[in-house]
Design an enzyme around this catalytic site. Structure first.
Site, short mmCIF file in Angstrom:
data_model
loop_
_atom_site.label_atom_id
_atom_site.label_comp_id
_atom_site.label_asym_id
_atom_site.label_seq_id
_atom_site.Cartn_x
_atom_site.Cartn_y
_atom_site.Cartn_z
N PHE A 209 48.04 42.83 43.68
CA PHE A 209 46.58 43.39 44.04
C PHE A 209 45.56 42.39 43.47
CE2 PHE A 209 49.58 46.91 43.66
CZ PHE A 209 49.29 47.72 44.65
N ASP A 210 44.53 42.49 44.21
CA ASP A 210 43.07 41.77 43.96
C ASP A 210 42.45 42.88 42.94
OD1 ASP A 210 41.01 40.38 43.56
OD2 ASP A 210 39.96 41.83 45.33
N LYS A 211 41.58 42.84 42.18
CA LYS A 211 41.15 43.79 41.24
C LYS A 211 40.04 44.52 41.70
CE LYS A 211 38.56 43.26 37.59
NZ LYS A 211 37.33 43.97 37.80
#
Length: 521
Positions: A209-211
């Site tokens: 996941f990107d944040k």
């Protein structure tokens, strides 16, 4: 935008080993207007709201630059002379002059495009299981038909074999299941752009996941208010901050005004005067006193001291990934407001459900270490990497897949596009995501809600189970029918009925995926 070249300075700057000495030789009055393409060493003036056209170094002016497109950082980054800026990022507040260091094909945005192209070339393609099996069943059936005629001399038996062996059910086994699963995914907010994306998703063992904008809201919010040694309460400090920031266009300022409005139940009072200091903060007249709201540098420039006790509390807030806005008047800081990009309400439950499917969630973010560590701890993520450039995300994906752990990448920004393209499956946030990210992904999340991701993972595996059941059933039916045709039990008419019945049963079994959902434990 004004662009120009300083006479003789361009070559000096591009080859200088000492950036500071080169900046000292810069003369802003020697900028001349031109419409030609930029070359290394040109001086460009970037105004508020404009995109940075090339990579370079700021030589004059202070500003805040939104770097989310390249790094995924949720908040603008303050820039001053000597700092580097990248093409594709957006200048938000102050104007500045910059010296071009990389232009054209060497710029950051062009290197990003090349990364996306190379990432696509490195992705493995799925070979359809039914295609491999169909070759063998055709060969077996033809050989059986020829041998049956040679042994029995009965052409009817051979014709019956050719009728029943036709692999219609086998050919329908995979596409019908895929189409039904895509229909199911669409009902849960996923737009599947690649036909074999769900087949590849069933092989995934890690979801990266990107944040910012993916696990978090992407917008700063006030998480705490801390008053210093002055005789002022936290409520009063927030009210003063809201009034000082009321005319600010900075994301942090807007977040403070929103928090003050929510807390007081009414909008903050208007400041008597207001001035924005790009890259520093704001200076406003509130209640008859001059209030400074912004960075520590802003307070230092105006002679306001930060008490040691307040500094220790600031360090503690930063360790939790917060961004600090100081408040001060008179001769010292009155306190600070901590802001952070909060996680989505359903993110913790979603990641827990992802782990229940046997898939490991991983955090890959361009944000700094403290912010990444805080979000990872809050969400229960054990594996994370901070300060990731696009190349770092690609490297992590390659290492994971070499270790036998297929990766699904979930992101929304331009900086995520190469990883979305390289991963076994890429899922882009369709609402807030950039066009480049959506184009690079295999699946788009239409409503930006990751809560249905565990369902998608389970659906992909259920789809593969359905495909295998369809393939096994169709092949078993074909071999039984061939055996009965060889023995003379079936004639061509009955063989045709058996053949069509197999196709119908495969379609019915696949259609069950349309409304499938895993049972709650």
């Amino acid at each position: 935008m004004i662009k120009g070249a300083t006479c003789g300075f361009a070559n000096q700057l591009s080859h200088s080993r000492n950036r500071e000495s080169a900046l000292r030789r810069y003369d802003a009055t020697r900028i001349c207007s031109t419409r030609t393409g930029s070359v290394t060493g040109d001086i460009l003036r970037v105004l508020p709201g404009e995109a940075v056209p090339v990579d370079g170094v700021i030589v004059s002016g202070q500003t805040s630059v939104n770097q989310a497109v390249m790094t995924g950082e949720s908040l603008p980054v303050d820039k001053s002379p000597g700092d580097e800026v990248s093409s594709g990022t957006v200048n938000q507040f102050g104007s500045f002059d910059m010296a071009a260091t990389r232009v054209g094909e060497d710029s950051s945005i062009q290197r990003m495009i090349r990364l996306v192209q190379s990432a696509d070339a490195g992705k493995a393609k799925i070979v359809n299981l039914a295609d491999r099996w169909a070759v063998w069943i055709v060969v077996i059936a033809l050989v059986a038909a020829v041998l049956t005629y040679l042994v029995t001399g009965e052409i009817i038996r051979s014709v019956t074999i050719l009728v029943v062996f036709c692999p219609c059910a086998l050919v329908l086994a995979t596409p019908t299941a895929i189409m039904a699963a895509i229909g199911n995914a669409t009902r849960h907010g996923f737009l599947v752009r690649e036909g074999d994306a769900l087949e590849r998703l069933a092989q995934v063992r890690r979801v990266c996941f990107d944040k910012t904008g993916t696990l978090t809201t992407g917008e700063p919010q006030v998480v705490s208010v801390c008053a210093g040694e002055k005789d002022v309460s936290e409520d009063a400090l927030l009210a003063v901050a809201g009034a000082a920031e009321k005319r600010s266009e900075h994301p942090l300022g807007r977040a403070i005004v929103a928090a003050a409005t929510e807390h007081a139940g009414a909008a903050p009072k208007d400041p008597t005067s207001f001035a924005m200091v790009p890259g520093r903060g704001v200076v406003a007249e509130v209640g008859g006193r001059t209030v400074y709201a912004g960075s520590a540098a802003l307070l230092a420039e105006h002679g306001l001291a930060i008490p040691d006790a307040l500094g220790r509390r600031v360090d503690a807030a930063r360790a939790e990934g917060a961004t600090i806005t100081y408040l001060g008047w008179g001769d010292a800081a009155a306190g600070f407001i901590a802001l952070a990009d909060r996680v989505r309400e359903n993110a913790t439950a979603t990641l827990s459900a992802v782990r229940e499917t046997g898939v490991e969630p991983v955090l890959l973010t361009g944000d700094h270490e403290a912010a990444a560590a805080h979000v990872a701890a809050e969400l229960g993520i054990t594996t994370y990497k901070a300060a990731c450039l696009p190349e770092d995300k690609l490297s992590f994906i390659d290492d994971s897949e070499r270790a036998g752990k297929g990766v699904c990448m979930v992101g929304d920004g331009v900086n995520d596009a190469p990883a979305l393209k390289r991963a076994l499956v890429g899922i882009a946030m369709g609402g807030i995501g950039s066009d480049i990210a959506v184009d690079a992904a295999d699946i788009a999340l239409v409503n930006d809600d990751i809560a249905e991701l565990p369902h998608l993972l389970r659906l992909s595996r259920r789809m593969m189970t359905t495909i295998k059941i369809n393939l096994t059933f169709s092949m078993t039916l074909n071999f039984i029918a061939i055996a009965l045709a060889i023995s003379g039990v079936l004639n061509p008419v009955v063989g045709a009925l058996v053949h069509n019945a197999g196709s119908v049963l495969v379609i019915v079994n696949s259609a069950l995926l349309l409304g499938w959902r895993a049972r709650a434990r």
